[in-house]
Design an enzyme around this catalytic site. Structure first.
Site, PDB file in Angstrom:
ATOM      1  CB  SER A   1      -9.503  -1.787   3.967  1.00 12.07           C
ATOM      2  OG  SER A   1     -10.130  -2.912   3.390  1.00 12.07           O
TER       3      SER A   1
ATOM      4  CD  GLU B   1      -5.735  -0.422   2.970  1.00 15.97           C
ATOM      5  OE1 GLU B   1      -6.429  -0.584   1.943  1.00 15.97           O
ATOM      6  OE2 GLU B   1      -5.360  -1.364   3.688  1.00 15.97           O
TER       7      GLU B   1
ATOM      8  NE  ARG C   1      -3.724  -2.389   0.161  1.00 14.39           N
ATOM      9  CZ  ARG C   1      -3.495  -3.557  -0.436  1.00 14.39           C
ATOM     10  NH1 ARG C   1      -2.423  -3.712  -1.200  1.00 14.39           N
ATOM     11  NH2 ARG C   1      -4.339  -4.566  -0.298  1.00 14.39           N
TER      12      ARG C   1
END
Length: 306
Positions: A229, A299, A180
């Site tokens: 998320s 995130e 990520r």
């Protein structure tokens, strides 16, 4: 005339001779999934890549620039976003099938559109994009992933407008991808990308996309005001399990709540402020660290003024 007056009031830092849409003091809540947050000092929707490069080349040095796609995985803080928010609209949403199982996409193209075009062309390996709620620009920047694959697996290269207005093409190796994360600098805007799959059967590709869609529908609170998320999965673990173990399922702060359906999702039950949502996330991090010793990393990107 109004745009010119507003730019002058801001010290002349924002060029207004653009072909796209430029708006001062622009509300952003309606453009993000959480439906909360403040305004952008300026919101720019460029007409094309040349319009964007010219605009960014004329910005005063140091002016903050942030790209905005579909507004998933994003908290806009209630004090608004300084500088310029760049939103890539229809001129950047094209998807074109090339030779050798390569698909060329605009930075504003939704993942589900890319996956569907790949299916229709018999290109496999991009089905997981059906499960990423965002646009090409966003998931190229953050190495978006789902269902065992990530953008690093399929990206050939991407076209990026850097701070200062320079347009460059960067191969995947230059992005130094990790989980990520990429090495793209703050203020850079991904305007296009080339993605590569492998030959496949359209029926089998479609079935896999349907499976991904059904899995998301069953496990995630898709029909709520959410941001996707919330926390990155720690090495060797699952964020949702740690949140659950810490007793946070259904936890609330104002109108913000930890989803009871999937505990790695925060939801806005009604009129939650961004402060409620971010504050709830921080409380979840605190409880998880206290219970398990693991410090969860966000995130969801959190931007703007407190």
């Amino acid at each position: 005339m109004r745009q010119a007056d507003e730019a002058a009031a801001a010290g002349g830092a924002i060029p207004t001779d653009v072909r796209g849409a430029l708006k001062a003091d622009a509300p952003l809540a309606k453009l993000v999934w959480f439906k909360s947050g403040g305004k952008a000092d300026w919101l720019f929707e460029p007409a094309d890549t040349e319009d964007l490069t010219t605009f960014m080349s004329r910005l005063a040095p140091g002016t903050p620039v942030m790209a905005l796609g579909l507004g998933s995985n994003l908290i806009i803080r209630d004090g608004g976003v300084p500088g310029v928010v760049v939103r890539l609209g229809k001129p950047f949403a094209s998807v074109e099938v090339k030779r050798d199982c390569v698909i060329e996409c605009g930075g504003g193209a939704p993942g589900i559109l890319v996956a569907s075009q790949a299916r229709d062309a018999g290109i496999a390996g991009l089905e997981f994009l059906r499960g990423i709620p965002g646009t090409v620009g966003g998931f190229v920047r953050m190495n978006g992933g789902a269902y065992g694959r990530e953008v690093a697996d399929i990206l050939v290269d991407c076209d990026v407008v850097l701070p200062g207005g320079t347009l460059v093409t960067l191969p995947v190796e230059d992005l130094d991808y990790s989980y990520r994360h990429s090495r793209l600098p703050d203020g850079a805007v991904v305007v296009a990308a080339r993605l590569k799959g492998v030959p496949g059967d359209p029926a089998e590709i479609g079935a896999e996309m349907d499976r991904i869609g059904a899995a998301r529908e069953q496990s995630q609170p898709l029909r709520t005001k959410t941001g996707g998320s919330t926390f990155k999965n720690p090495e060797g673990g699952k964020a949702w399990q740690l949140v659950d173990e810490a007793g946070c399922r259904g936890l609330t702060m104002g109108d913000a709540q930890v989803s009871e359906k999937h505990t790695n999702f925060l939801i806005n039950k009604g009129e939650a402020t961004s402060a409620d949502i971010e504050g709830l996330g921080e409380e979840v991090r605190r409880r998880v660290a206290e219970k398990t010793g693991v410090t969860l990393e966000w995130e969801i990107k959190r931007v703007g003024r407190w």
